[in-house]
Design a protein around this motif. Structure first.
Motif, mmCIF file in Angstrom:
data_model
loop_
_atom_site.group_PDB
_atom_site.id
_atom_site.type_symbol
_atom_site.label_atom_id
_atom_site.label_comp_id
_atom_site.label_asym_id
_atom_site.label_seq_id
_atom_site.Cartn_x
_atom_site.Cartn_y
_atom_site.Cartn_z
ATOM 1 N N THR A 97 0.826 -1.218 0.000
ATOM 2 C CA THR A 97 0.000 0.000 0.000
ATOM 3 C C THR A 97 0.854 1.260 0.000
ATOM 4 O O THR A 97 0.492 2.246 -0.626
ATOM 5 N N ASP A 98 1.969 1.301 0.711
ATOM 6 C CA ASP A 98 2.802 2.498 0.732
ATOM 7 C C ASP A 98 3.462 2.734 -0.628
ATOM 8 O O ASP A 98 3.698 3.872 -1.017
ATOM 9 N N ALA B 91 0.963 4.593 -2.790
ATOM 10 C CA ALA B 91 0.895 6.002 -2.395
ATOM 11 C C ALA B 91 2.092 6.776 -2.944
ATOM 12 O O ALA B 91 1.947 7.912 -3.420
#
Length: 164
Positions: free
Chosen positions: A137-138, A141
């Motif tokens: 997920t990072d 982003a």
């Protein structure tokens, strides 16, 4: 009579070294005389057994005179050597295929059918992550932030303000 070392029953053309050797022995003869003598040469007649340089080619099977200094060639010419090496390489590969008939890749994924499938779920999970790695997920982003920054700058190149 010495038999050829190869186990082939098919005819092979003589190499350059074998042709040169036969030319030396039949130089100045008529075609009919030369043909009968060449046939006898291939059977082993007319060959001086004390001459260590006269050998039989490992590939084509004809007699030739070894012209190398250490007297250690096995073939009569470069073409025969290349063909022999190619044959040995193919033979070695075929032997390896016989020893290992099925590869693990074939056991994991059946790709050659109309609808390919994994053999079992364990293999799918074990190998598919290498090709379909999920993004953390990072990382998503960070990618969206870089994309936004690139768009704010005006693409991959900065727009010059001097033209306005």
């Amino acid at each position: 009579m010495e038999q050829p070392k190869n186990n082939f029953q098919t005819y092979k053309y003589p190499g350059k070294g074998a042709v040169e050797f036969a030319k030396e022995l039949v130089d100045g003869m008529s075609r009919e005389e030369a043909a009968s003598i060449i046939k006898k040469i291939n059977e082993g007649a007319y060959i001086d057994r004390s001459d260590r340089r006269v050998k039989r080619c490992s590939h084509c099977g004809y007699f030739y005179r070894d012209k190398t200094k250490p007297n250690n060639s096995r073939t009569c010419c470069k073409e025969c050597k290349i063909d022999l090496d190619t044959f040995n390489r193919k033979k070695k590969k075929a032997d390896q295929e016989l020893l290992n008939p099925t590869k693990k890749a074939e056991l994991r994924y059946v790709w050659w059918l109309e609808y390919p499938y994994w053999v079992n779920e364990k293999e799918m999970l074990k190998w598919s992550w290498k090709y379909e790695a999920p993004y953390p997920t990072d990382a998503i982003a960070i990618m969206t932030a870089k994309k936004q920054e690139k768009e704010d700058l005006g693409g991959s190149r900065k727009k010059s303000t001097e033209n306005y």
